[in-house]
Design an enzyme around this catalytic site. Sequence first.
Site, mmCIF file in Angstrom:
data_model
loop_
_atom_site.group_PDB
_atom_site.id
_atom_site.type_symbol
_atom_site.label_atom_id
_atom_site.label_comp_id
_atom_site.label_asym_id
_atom_site.label_seq_id
_atom_site.Cartn_x
_atom_site.Cartn_y
_atom_site.Cartn_z
ATOM 1 N N LYS A 28 0.850 -1.203 0.000
ATOM 2 C CA LYS A 28 0.000 0.000 0.000
ATOM 3 C C LYS A 28 0.885 1.252 0.000
ATOM 4 C CE LYS A 28 -0.403 -0.195 5.025
ATOM 5 N NZ LYS A 28 -1.239 -0.687 6.133
ATOM 6 N N TYR A 30 18.241 29.054 9.396
ATOM 7 C CA TYR A 30 17.088 29.851 9.815
ATOM 8 C C TYR A 30 16.951 29.839 11.335
ATOM 9 C CZ TYR A 30 15.380 30.021 5.005
ATOM 10 O OH TYR A 30 15.241 30.250 3.670
HETATM 11 C C1 LIG Z 1 -0.492 -1.816 6.621
HETATM 12 C C2 LIG Z 1 -1.088 -3.069 7.070
HETATM 13 C C3 LIG Z 1 -0.277 -4.173 7.359
HETATM 14 C C4 LIG Z 1 1.235 -4.104 7.346
HETATM 15 O O1 LIG Z 1 1.677 -3.502 8.553
HETATM 16 P P1 LIG Z 1 3.228 -3.364 8.890
HETATM 17 O O2 LIG Z 1 3.240 -2.792 10.258
HETATM 18 O O3 LIG Z 1 3.802 -2.426 7.873
HETATM 19 O O4 LIG Z 1 3.804 -4.707 8.786
HETATM 20 C C5 LIG Z 1 -0.903 -5.363 7.698
HETATM 21 N N1 LIG Z 1 -2.246 -5.446 7.761
HETATM 22 C C6 LIG Z 1 -3.062 -4.404 7.517
HETATM 23 C C7 LIG Z 1 -4.527 -4.563 7.607
HETATM 24 C C8 LIG Z 1 -2.510 -3.179 7.154
HETATM 25 O O5 LIG Z 1 -3.309 -2.145 6.907
#
Ligand SMILES: *Cc1c(COP(=O)(O)O)cnc(C)c1O
Length: 371
Positions: A35, A256
Amino acid sequence: MPRPIQATIDLQALRHNLALIKSTAPDALVWGVVKANAYGHGIERIFEGLRAVDGIALLDLSEAERVRQMGWRGPILLLEGVFETRDLELCSRLNLWHVVHCEAQIDMLAIHKTHLGHRVFLKMNTGMNRLGFAPQAFRAAWTRLNALPQVDEISLMSHFSDADTDKGIAAAMAIFQEYTHDLSGERSLCNSAATLRHAKDLKVRSDWVRPGIALYGSSPDHPAHTADQWGLKPVMSLNADIIGVQHLQAGDSVGYGSLFVADRPMRIGVVACGYADGYPRHAPTGTPVCVDGVRSRTLGRVSMDMITVDITDLPQADMGSEVTLWGQPQKISNPTGGVSIDEVASAAGTVGYELMCALAARVPVTVMDTL
Ligand SMILES: *Cc1c(COP(=O)(O)O)cnc(C)c1O
C-alpha cells in the site's frame, strides 16, 4: 547536472527481508503489503524483489490495476475492501480478493452481479477499533456472507493494535479465538511486528501473515528492537552531496532562526537535501548522518532544499562528499555503517514508515539489483 541527491532501492535487501520473514513464519503464506505505493518505494520498482511472496496486499484499486498490468496473476487483497458497489466489478474482472469489515460491504456484495464467486476476508475488530465487525457480530456476518451466491470462500482476519508494544497480542488473540474457533476458513492476523515478535508462539494458526514495514527493512518496534537486531536490511537509502562548505568561529550560527550556535571553530557541510525531498523538518541538531561513510550529525534547522552537517572532525570531507541521510552510502564499496531510517525517524519524533512514504517525487530513484 541534476541536483546531487539520490534515493536507491536495493532489491537484494528486499529479498533478504522477505526470506527472513518466511523463516520466522515458515508455515505461513505471505502477503507482501505494498500500500501507499510500496511504502514510498514505488510498486513498479520493487516488484521484481517481491516475486517470492504468495500474494500482494494493498488499498487502492488503481494500485491493484498496476499490479495486474505488471503481470501478477497471484492473489491480490484489498485491505480495506471496496468503497462502493461499482468497485466490485473491478474485483470480479481482476480477480481481487477483498476485506469485508462492515454490513454496508455485505449489502454491496448482495446486489453485485457476477458469475465468479468472490474470495473475501471477513475482518474482526479485536480492539483496534478502526475497521472490523465486533466479535459478537462476527458470526452473523459470516453466516450472511456464507449464504450469498456472490461469495465463494470466506477467510478470517484481524489486525492487532499492540503487536509492537509490551501489551502484546494475547488479549486480542483470545477474543479472536473465542469467536472463530469453530468457523472454517483460512486465517490472517499478523503484520510485521506480530510476525517477528509473536509468530513463533501463536496458539491459533495464522495461514497468511501480512508484513509491510519489515519487508522494507525498518524495525516495526523500534526502539525495542533495531532493524539490525531483527536482521533486517534497509531497502531504501537516501544520499546527497555536500554542495557548500563553511568555516565557523565560536559564536557563529547556522541556518534559519540561528538555531545552532558554534561554541568553537567548526567546519560545516551544506547538503543538497531538505524537507522538500522528504527529509523530516523536525529532525533536530544531532540527528545522525554519515559523511563519506563516517558518522556525524546535522546542525541547525532543516530547510526546504538543504541541511547542514558537522565536518569539523572529518578533514577529508569536502565539496562532493557523499552524505547518507538514511540507509547505506552508495559511493563507498563495502560500507560498514550507514544510518538506520528508524534512528532518523525517532530523532524527528516519527517512525520509519512516515519517512519512507514521504520520499518526495523530485528525488531521482535508482533501483539496484545484484542478482
Ligand atoms: C499496513 C497493514 C499491514 C502491514 O503492517 P506493517 O506494520 O507495515 O507490517 C498489515 N495489515 C493491515 C490490515 C494493514 O493495513
